[in-house]
Write a protein that holds these residues in place. Structure first.
Motif, PDB file in Angstrom:
ATOM      1  N   UNK A 173      -4.924  -7.858  -8.628  1.00 54.71           N
ATOM      2  CA  UNK A 173      -3.776  -7.236  -7.973  1.00 54.71           C
ATOM      3  C   UNK A 173      -3.799  -5.732  -8.174  1.00 54.71           C
ATOM      4  N   UNK A 174      -4.317  -5.293  -9.317  1.00 52.86           N
ATOM      5  CA  UNK A 174      -4.454  -3.869  -9.625  1.00 52.86           C
ATOM      6  C   UNK A 174      -5.764  -3.687 -10.365  1.00 52.86           C
ATOM      7  N   UNK A 175      -6.649  -2.858  -9.828  1.00 52.27           N
ATOM      8  CA  UNK A 175      -8.005  -2.750 -10.359  1.00 52.27           C
ATOM      9  C   UNK A 175      -8.033  -2.179 -11.767  1.00 52.27           C
ATOM     10  N   UNK A 176      -7.245  -1.120 -12.003  1.00 46.74           N
ATOM     11  CA  UNK A 176      -7.254  -0.499 -13.325  1.00 46.74           C
ATOM     12  C   UNK A 176      -5.881   0.043 -13.632  1.00 46.74           C
ATOM     13  N   UNK A 177      -5.293  -0.429 -14.718  1.00 48.90           N
ATOM     14  CA  UNK A 177      -3.988   0.057 -15.142  1.00 48.90           C
ATOM     15  C   UNK A 177      -3.929   0.053 -16.664  1.00 48.90           C
ATOM     16  N   UNK A 220       6.406  -2.670 -12.017  1.00 48.38           N
ATOM     17  CA  UNK A 220       6.906  -4.034 -11.942  1.00 48.38           C
ATOM     18  C   UNK A 220       6.519  -4.742 -10.654  1.00 48.38           C
ATOM     19  N   UNK A 221       7.192  -5.853 -10.405  1.00 46.95           N
ATOM     20  CA  UNK A 221       6.889  -6.692  -9.252  1.00 46.95           C
ATOM     21  C   UNK A 221       7.775  -6.339  -8.067  1.00 46.95           C
ATOM     22  N   UNK A 222       7.260  -6.594  -6.866  1.00 43.59           N
ATOM     23  CA  UNK A 222       7.997  -6.331  -5.629  1.00 43.59           C
ATOM     24  C   UNK A 222       8.036  -7.616  -4.812  1.00 43.59           C
ATOM     25  N   UNK A 274       0.834  -1.188   0.000  1.00 38.50           N
ATOM     26  CA  UNK A 274       0.000   0.000   0.000  1.00 38.50           C
ATOM     27  C   UNK A 274       0.878   1.250   0.000  1.00 38.50           C
ATOM     28  N   UNK A 275       0.693   2.134  -0.991  1.00 44.81           N
ATOM     29  CA  UNK A 275      -0.244   2.033  -2.110  1.00 44.81           C
ATOM     30  C   UNK A 275       0.325   1.164  -3.218  1.00 44.81           C
ATOM     31  N   UNK A 276      -0.574   0.575  -4.033  1.00 42.89           N
ATOM     32  CA  UNK A 276      -0.103  -0.228  -5.168  1.00 42.89           C
ATOM     33  C   UNK A 276       0.261   0.647  -6.358  1.00 42.89           C
ATOM     34  N   UNK A 277      -0.232   1.901  -6.342  1.00 44.06           N
ATOM     35  CA  UNK A 277       0.148   2.898  -7.352  1.00 44.06           C
ATOM     36  C   UNK A 277       0.747   4.076  -6.613  1.00 44.06           C
ATOM     37  N   UNK A 320       9.686 -14.109  -1.301  1.00 42.42           N
ATOM     38  CA  UNK A 320       8.244 -14.100  -1.108  1.00 42.42           C
ATOM     39  C   UNK A 320       7.515 -14.168  -2.448  1.00 42.42           C
ATOM     40  N   UNK A 321       6.199 -14.317  -2.396  1.00 46.72           N
ATOM     41  CA  UNK A 321       5.361 -14.181  -3.579  1.00 46.72           C
ATOM     42  C   UNK A 321       5.407 -12.717  -4.044  1.00 46.72           C
ATOM     43  N   UNK A 322       5.158 -12.443  -5.329  1.00 44.04           N
ATOM     44  CA  UNK A 322       5.242 -11.066  -5.823  1.00 44.04           C
ATOM     45  C   UNK A 322       3.936 -10.298  -5.659  1.00 44.04           C
ATOM     46  N   UNK A 323       4.047  -8.989  -5.593  1.00 45.36           N
ATOM     47  CA  UNK A 323       2.913  -8.074  -5.703  1.00 45.36           C
ATOM     48  C   UNK A 323       3.266  -7.050  -6.781  1.00 45.36           C
ATOM     49  N   UNK A 324       2.237  -6.477  -7.426  1.00 48.03           N
ATOM     50  CA  UNK A 324       2.481  -5.548  -8.536  1.00 48.03           C
ATOM     51  C   UNK A 324       2.475  -4.104  -8.042  1.00 48.03           C
ATOM     52  N   UNK A 325       3.465  -3.323  -8.503  1.00 42.32           N
ATOM     53  CA  UNK A 325       3.560  -1.911  -8.159  1.00 42.32           C
ATOM     54  C   UNK A 325       3.611  -1.089  -9.445  1.00 42.32           C
ATOM     55  N   UNK A 326       2.839   0.013  -9.482  1.00 43.12           N
ATOM     56  CA  UNK A 326       2.829   0.898 -10.648  1.00 43.12           C
ATOM     57  C   UNK A 326       3.259   2.299 -10.238  1.00 43.12           C
ATOM     58  N   UNK A 327       4.085   2.930 -11.070  1.00 44.47           N
ATOM     59  CA  UNK A 327       4.591   4.273 -10.808  1.00 44.47           C
ATOM     60  C   UNK A 327       3.668   5.302 -11.457  1.00 44.47           C
ATOM     61  N   UNK A 328       3.178   6.255 -10.694  1.00 45.19           N
ATOM     62  CA  UNK A 328       2.329   7.306 -11.235  1.00 45.19           C
ATOM     63  C   UNK A 328       3.110   8.179 -12.206  1.00 45.19           C
TER      64      UNK A 328
END
Length: 573
Positions: free
Chosen positions: A310-314, A104-106, A47-50, A115-123
């Motif tokens: 993982x990400x609602x809208x990208x 990308x992934x974190x 948090x936040x994913x974006x 660990x398992x990955x989570x997705x991160x997006x740069x504004x």
């Protein structure tokens, strides 16, 4: 044994060696026991994913360790440096997003593993918050440069409290009123029901796809009058509220548009994945297309998603991640489903061709973008350039050029009963005289772009009277001071299609007229970025959305199978 004891008593070297071996054995046993106790870190959410560089990123999960030690966080393929860490606990890590971060992934990496990955997006841009002032924070319009204008014309709005950057703020113009069917639309609470037309029904905002925003500051906005605007009002809305409505009229030189019909659909989009095999951090990422919102498709509200993305809208898609452990049935399958309530409008254009002028603003971004060749439209192909003069001759009027190309398609090409293979060459239509709707849309756009007439492809589904849906593609071309004109050459050339009872039927005249029996998923071609450069990607040409990436798999994925459904219509209102 006695000999060994004798050697130990008589030889200092032997005693030293035996002591060293005992220590080594003890250390190895300790490491083994420690390793067996350690548990692999598990990342539950970020948090936040974006976010943007400088933001504090919260990583929640378990088995991170009470302190960092030799553990670290890997973000978008890069190991974070010492200065990025704010705090480290067994279930919560706080880090600062570094300046070179992309999408990308974190991961969290400890001695026990990754660990398992989570997705991160740069504004791309961060709205600047204005100081709160309850008396003076609401936007106020003091003047409009003009009170009437053509569609596509730049107007200047001056005032205050607009915000130093646009962010979530917007400008709204009155749009066409819905048909009587609008009263029958179900009130469905959406998962993400924050679209502009939901906020302000009866109004349309400028389009990013049309490059309508020219300039935004706290006291001045320069924006182009958007497609779909009609006589009525204009106002500015921010997070603090909206301005008072200002009267505004739309001028007409080349013709008029009317709203012909309107339907609302419950549409399901989804994909299934089978037999995902892999080791380590194997994962498949799905870019599930979402229906677009634009002037003639004002509502596309997500009402249900299984599982949660993982990400609602990208960039026009919802992002899902599936691992080999994700199995929803005995068939070793996993997948994703999303339901949307989508409103689609039909249009009728009456164009006075003698008043249509050639494009003047050729430095406008809309003109440059939609008159050049791109990844799917071969506007500079020799075959296209050779064919064009045989169709338009010396005609300079852009409307007449578009009409001549349309008439040529209807007279010379026929539609195949089934869509062609995904790797088929659209320009085969020139030689074979037969093709599917995708071939028609690509060649039509290529010819118009070569002639200097802005044109784009819309991709989505066509819905028959029996509620069956199929992948479909059609076009829009742009006239200065008028806006976008719809064209469906495949329907005009005889593609089998059943209209709803009572729906306007255009027969062979699908030029300037379009029905509401369609749902659009993309305007033009969407170029998406990989989560990691090492990922393997899958594209799906000739599908209901034109986008560069549909599936990604990490290097640890050995094999899998996928099946994408044609979006299904679950209800019509």
């Amino acid at each position: 044994m006695n000999r060994f004891a004798y050697i130990l008593r008589k030889s200092p070297v032997a005693r030293l060696l035996a002591f060293a071996l005992a220590i080594a054995a003890g250390v190895s046993l300790l490491l083994f026991l420690t390793r067996s106790v350690l548990r692999k870190p598990s990342l539950a959410e970020i948090s936040p994913s974006v976010g943007a560089p400088g933001d504090v990123l919260y990583l929640r999960g378990q088995n991170f360790g009470a302190s960092r030690g030799f553990s670290y966080v890997e973000l978008c393929g890069n190991r974070l440096t010492e200065s990025s860490y704010v705090s480290w606990d067994d279930d919560l890590i706080k880090v600062i997003v570094p300046g070179n971060t992309e999408d990308g992934l974190i991961y969290v990496v400890t001695r026990a593993g990754k660990s398992n990955p989570e997705f991160f997006a740069n504004e791309l841009a961060i709205p600047v918050e204005m100081p709160e002032n309850p008396m003076f924070s609401v936007p106020i319009i003091s003047d409009l440069s003009v009170t009437e204008a053509f569609v596509g014309q730049v107007i200047s709005i001056t005032g205050r409290n607009f915000g130093s950057s646009r962010g979530d703020s917007n400008v709204y113009f009155t749009t066409y009123k819905g048909s009587e069917r609008e009263e029958k639309i179900p009130d469905i609470a959406g998962v993400d029901s924050n679209y502009e037309r939901q906020k302000y029904p009866g109004f349309v905002s400028p389009s990013e796809a049309d490059f309508d925003f020219e300039y935004w500051s706290d006291n001045e906005i320069r924006v182009r009058v958007p497609e779909g605007a009609t006589n009525g009002s204009v106002f500015v809305a921010t997070n603090e509220g909206r301005s008072i409505l200002q009267p505004f009229a739309i001028k007409s030189r080349a013709g008029v548009k009317t709203l012909a019909s309107q339907h609302t659909y419950l549409v399901q989009v989804g994909a299934d994945f089978y037999d995902i095999k892999g080791t380590g951090d194997a994962a498949v990422t799905i870019h599930l297309p979402r229906p677009i919102t634009y002037a003639w498709q004002p509502q596309a509200v997500l009402t249900e998603s299984v599982p949660e993305p993982a990400l609602l809208e990208y960039r026009g898609a919802s992002i899902f991640q599936i691992t080999p452990a994700d199995k929803t049935s005995a068939k070793n399958s996993a997948g994703a489903r999303q339901n949307f309530v989508v409103t689609s409008c039909g249009i009728e254009c009456e164009i006075w061709k003698d008043y249509v002028a050639p494009f003047r603003e050729k430095d406008r971004m809309l003109y440059k973008t939609y008159t050049r060749a791109d990844e799917i439209i071969p506007a500079n192909s020799k075959a296209v350039l050779d064919l064009l003069p045989q169709i338009i001759f010396q005609v300079k009027n852009p409307y007449r050029q578009a009409e001549l190309v349309y008439d040529y398609f209807v007279a010379n090409y026929s539609v195949l009963p089934k869509n062609r293979n995904s790797d088929a060459e659209p320009l085969d239509l020139i030689r074979r005289k037969k093709g599917d709707a995708y071939d028609f849309a690509v060649l039509y756009a290529a010819l118009l772009r070569s002639a200097g007439v802005p044109c784009r492809i819309l991709s989505g589904i066509l819905i028959d009277a029996d509620k069956h849906s199929r992948n479909h593609w059609w076009n829009e071309f742009y006239l200065e001071d008028f806006g976008w004109v719809p064209v469906d050459t495949a329907l005009a050339a005889g593609m089998d299609f059943k209209a709803f009872p009572g729906e306007p039927t255009y027969g062979k005249r699908c030029f300037g007229n379009i029905d509401a029996q369609r749902v659009a998923f993309s305007l033009g071609y969407k170029v998406l970025k990989q989560s990691l450069l090492s990922n393997k990607t899958v594209s799906m040409p000739r599908s209901f959305a034109l986008q560069s990436i549909w599936e990604e798999s990490t290097a640890d994925v050995e094999s899998y199978s996928s099946y994408w459904i044609v979006p299904a219509v679950l209800g019509i209102y």
